[in-house]
Design a protein around this motif. Structure first.
Motif, PDB file in Angstrom:
ATOM      1  N   ILE A  52       6.955  15.207   0.827  1.00  0.00           N
ATOM      2  CA  ILE A  52       8.065  16.051   0.407  1.00  0.00           C
ATOM      3  C   ILE A  52       8.644  16.870   1.557  1.00  0.00           C
ATOM      4  O   ILE A  52       9.757  17.377   1.464  1.00  0.00           O
ATOM      5  CB  ILE A  52       7.607  16.988  -0.744  1.00  0.00           C
ATOM      6  N   ALA A  53       7.901  16.980   2.661  1.00  0.00           N
ATOM      7  CA  ALA A  53       8.283  17.869   3.762  1.00  0.00           C
ATOM      8  C   ALA A  53       8.911  17.082   4.921  1.00  0.00           C
ATOM      9  O   ALA A  53       8.233  16.258   5.543  1.00  0.00           O
ATOM     10  CB  ALA A  53       7.074  18.642   4.259  1.00  0.00           C
ATOM     11  N   LEU A  76       0.847  -1.181   0.000  1.00  0.00           N
ATOM     12  CA  LEU A  76       0.000   0.000   0.000  1.00  0.00           C
ATOM     13  C   LEU A  76       0.883   1.232   0.000  1.00  0.00           C
ATOM     14  O   LEU A  76       1.983   1.221   0.556  1.00  0.00           O
ATOM     15  CB  LEU A  76      -0.894   0.020   1.244  1.00  0.00           C
ATOM     16  N   TRP A  77       0.375   2.325  -0.576  1.00  0.00           N
ATOM     17  CA  TRP A  77       1.148   3.567  -0.627  1.00  0.00           C
ATOM     18  C   TRP A  77       0.253   4.739  -0.257  1.00  0.00           C
ATOM     19  O   TRP A  77      -0.790   4.954  -0.881  1.00  0.00           O
ATOM     20  CB  TRP A  77       1.723   3.775  -2.024  1.00  0.00           C
ATOM     21  N   SER A  78       0.674   5.480   0.765  1.00  0.00           N
ATOM     22  CA  SER A  78       0.053   6.752   1.136  1.00  0.00           C
ATOM     23  C   SER A  78       0.981   7.844   0.600  1.00  0.00           C
ATOM     24  O   SER A  78       1.996   8.169   1.209  1.00  0.00           O
ATOM     25  CB  SER A  78      -0.089   6.844   2.663  1.00  0.00           C
ATOM     26  N   ALA A  79       0.638   8.399  -0.567  1.00  0.00           N
ATOM     27  CA  ALA A  79       1.495   9.359  -1.276  1.00  0.00           C
ATOM     28  C   ALA A  79       1.060  10.774  -0.914  1.00  0.00           C
ATOM     29  O   ALA A  79      -0.085  11.156  -1.158  1.00  0.00           O
ATOM     30  CB  ALA A  79       1.401   9.135  -2.782  1.00  0.00           C
ATOM     31  N   GLY A  80       1.972  11.543  -0.349  1.00  0.00           N
ATOM     32  CA  GLY A  80       1.599  12.840   0.201  1.00  0.00           C
ATOM     33  C   GLY A  80       0.956  12.631   1.557  1.00  0.00           C
ATOM     34  O   GLY A  80      -0.128  13.140   1.847  1.00  0.00           O
ATOM     35  N   CYS A  81       1.658  11.868   2.415  1.00  0.00           N
ATOM     36  CA  CYS A  81       1.065  11.421   3.685  1.00  0.00           C
ATOM     37  C   CYS A  81       1.000  12.519   4.730  1.00  0.00           C
ATOM     38  O   CYS A  81       0.391  12.347   5.780  1.00  0.00           O
ATOM     39  CB  CYS A  81       1.846  10.244   4.236  1.00  0.00           C
ATOM     40  N   SER A  82       1.672  13.646   4.490  1.00  0.00           N
ATOM     41  CA  SER A  82       1.698  14.747   5.443  1.00  0.00           C
ATOM     42  C   SER A  82       2.179  14.240   6.806  1.00  0.00           C
ATOM     43  O   SER A  82       3.126  13.472   6.880  1.00  0.00           O
ATOM     44  CB  SER A  82       0.329  15.425   5.525  1.00  0.00           C
ATOM     45  N   SER A  83       1.492  14.620   7.868  1.00  0.00           N
ATOM     46  CA  SER A  83       1.947  14.283   9.222  1.00  0.00           C
ATOM     47  C   SER A  83       1.427  12.934   9.719  1.00  0.00           C
ATOM     48  O   SER A  83       1.510  12.630  10.908  1.00  0.00           O
ATOM     49  CB  SER A  83       1.552  15.392  10.200  1.00  0.00           C
ATOM     50  N   CYS A 107      -3.670   9.123  -2.760  1.00  0.00           N
ATOM     51  CA  CYS A 107      -2.998  10.389  -3.058  1.00  0.00           C
ATOM     52  C   CYS A 107      -4.086  11.459  -3.076  1.00  0.00           C
ATOM     53  O   CYS A 107      -4.629  11.804  -4.128  1.00  0.00           O
ATOM     54  CB  CYS A 107      -2.256  10.349  -4.388  1.00  0.00           C
ATOM     55  N   ARG A 108      -4.392  11.973  -1.905  1.00  0.00           N
ATOM     56  CA  ARG A 108      -5.567  12.831  -1.754  1.00  0.00           C
ATOM     57  C   ARG A 108      -5.162  14.263  -1.428  1.00  0.00           C
ATOM     58  O   ARG A 108      -4.313  14.516  -0.578  1.00  0.00           O
ATOM     59  CB  ARG A 108      -6.480  12.270  -0.656  1.00  0.00           C
ATOM     60  N   ASN A 109      -5.810  15.189  -2.141  1.00  0.00           N
ATOM     61  CA  ASN A 109      -5.596  16.620  -1.902  1.00  0.00           C
ATOM     62  C   ASN A 109      -4.129  17.011  -2.074  1.00  0.00           C
ATOM     63  O   ASN A 109      -3.615  17.888  -1.378  1.00  0.00           O
ATOM     64  CB  ASN A 109      -6.116  17.008  -0.512  1.00  0.00           C
ATOM     65  N   VAL A 110      -3.476  16.345  -2.996  1.00  0.00           N
ATOM     66  CA  VAL A 110      -2.104  16.674  -3.394  1.00  0.00           C
ATOM     67  C   VAL A 110      -2.120  17.323  -4.775  1.00  0.00           C
ATOM     68  O   VAL A 110      -1.493  18.357  -5.007  1.00  0.00           O
ATOM     69  CB  VAL A 110      -1.215  15.412  -3.411  1.00  0.00           C
ATOM     70  N   MET A 111      -2.880  16.724  -5.684  1.00  0.00           N
ATOM     71  CA  MET A 111      -2.885  17.198  -7.070  1.00  0.00           C
ATOM     72  C   MET A 111      -3.560  18.558  -7.237  1.00  0.00           C
ATOM     73  O   MET A 111      -3.422  19.195  -8.277  1.00  0.00           O
ATOM     74  CB  MET A 111      -3.530  16.152  -7.987  1.00  0.00           C
ATOM     75  N   ILE A 112      -4.273  19.020  -6.219  1.00  0.00           N
ATOM     76  CA  ILE A 112      -4.891  20.349  -6.310  1.00  0.00           C
ATOM     77  C   ILE A 112      -3.842  21.454  -6.418  1.00  0.00           C
ATOM     78  O   ILE A 112      -4.153  22.571  -6.839  1.00  0.00           O
ATOM     79  CB  ILE A 112      -5.813  20.632  -5.102  1.00  0.00           C
TER      80      ILE A 112
END
Length: 289
Positions: free
Chosen positions: A162-163, A121-128, A231-236
């Motif tokens: 990325i952060a 599984l991949w959580s892309a743009g997982c933030s915190s 990958c949610r609320n990243v491509m915006i």
């Protein structure tokens, strides 16, 4: 001089000698090239507020000097990109995704693990990390004993952002207990421990998750295929060409019949659109052939 910098509408209290519209335009260009993030003119104040501490810390004094530093120092550029990344997230965000995960995906995952097949599984743009832990709790389910058995099988979760500051918090796996209220109580009880108003994710969950720094525009050091990708609320934050390239890359690393979950205001478009079909609100399944 740029028309915006000469305008009386430039940021009140900020001298154009320190931070001008030309500086903003150059920063927007650099950040777009580095991370695909689009910064329209309305984000000038946000850029100032997020980067001013870095400008001061680097002793650059002016934004134009800081731009020179960004262009010659990759580490400083990464700091700037991270500072301009929005890390707003919360547990069980867009709950219908977790309903689908529980009802449709979890039984398939259990079956694969019973058959000694790997699940990735991949959580892309997982933030915190709130999204990642919500995914894992949902998959493991309310029966802690059965969930522990799943963690001992070939189940692995990749979580990337990325952060660096976001990854650090995600790896710490500790949150204010009140932040977990959206999570079903039986899952909280099975997979978290509360102490002094803090909720800590269990060691069993943490054992199957790998948090990594990753710029989605860079090369992906990824082998094999994923059963599903969030990958949610990243491509915006991307323009259409960048979104379409990213969706194609996701398609390439998804298993046939694998699922892609995206944000409520996002859509799958571009050349890869024919490779997916919509199976629920912002839930796409990769076609088998």
């Amino acid at each position: 001089m740029n028309a915006l910098s000469a305008s009386t509408d430039w940021i009140p209290g900020v001298s154009p000698d320190i931070y001008s519209a030309d500086d903003f335009a150059e920063i927007a260009k650099i950040i777009y090239g580095a991370a695909g993030i689009v910064l329209p003119k309305g984000k000038a104040m946000l850029v100032y507020s997020r980067l001013a501490p870095l400008v001061r810390a680097s002793a650059s004094v002016t934004f134009s000097k800081y731009i020179e530093l960004m262009c010659t120092d990759g580490a400083e550029l990464n700091k700037a990109v991270a500072a301009l990344t929005t890390n707003h997230t919360f547990f069980y965000r867009e709950a219908h995704h977790f309903d689908h995960l529980r009802n449709e995906i979890r039984p398939r995952v259990i079956e694969k693990l019973r058959n000694r097949q790997p699940v990735r599984l991949w959580s892309a743009g997982c933030s915190s990390g709130e999204e990642t832990w919500s995914i894992v709790m949902t998959l493991l389910g309310p029966d802690r004993s059965a969930g522990i058995d799943m963690t001992r099988a070939d189940l692995r979760v990749l979580a990337t952002d990325i952060a660096p500051h976001a990854i650090d918090r995600a790896q710490a796996a500790t949150y204010p207990a009140k932040d977990l209220k959206p999570v079903p109580e039986d899952l909280r009880r099975a997979w978290t421990t509360e102490k002094d108003d803090q909720a800590v994710m269990s060691d069993a969950m943490r054992s199957i998750v790998r948090f990594r720094l990753l710029n989605l525009l860079d090369d992906w050091p990824i082998r094999g295929k994923f059963d599903f990708i969030f990958c949610r609320n990243v491509m915006i934050y991307f323009d259409n060409p960048t979104k379409e390239r990213l969706v194609k890359r996701f398609c390439d690393v998804l298993s046939p019949n694998g699922f892609l979950y995206i944000g409520h205001s996002e859509r799958v478009t571009g050349p890869a659109a024919n490779d997916f079909h919509l199976v629920g609100p912002t839930i796409y399944r990769r076609r088998a052939a």
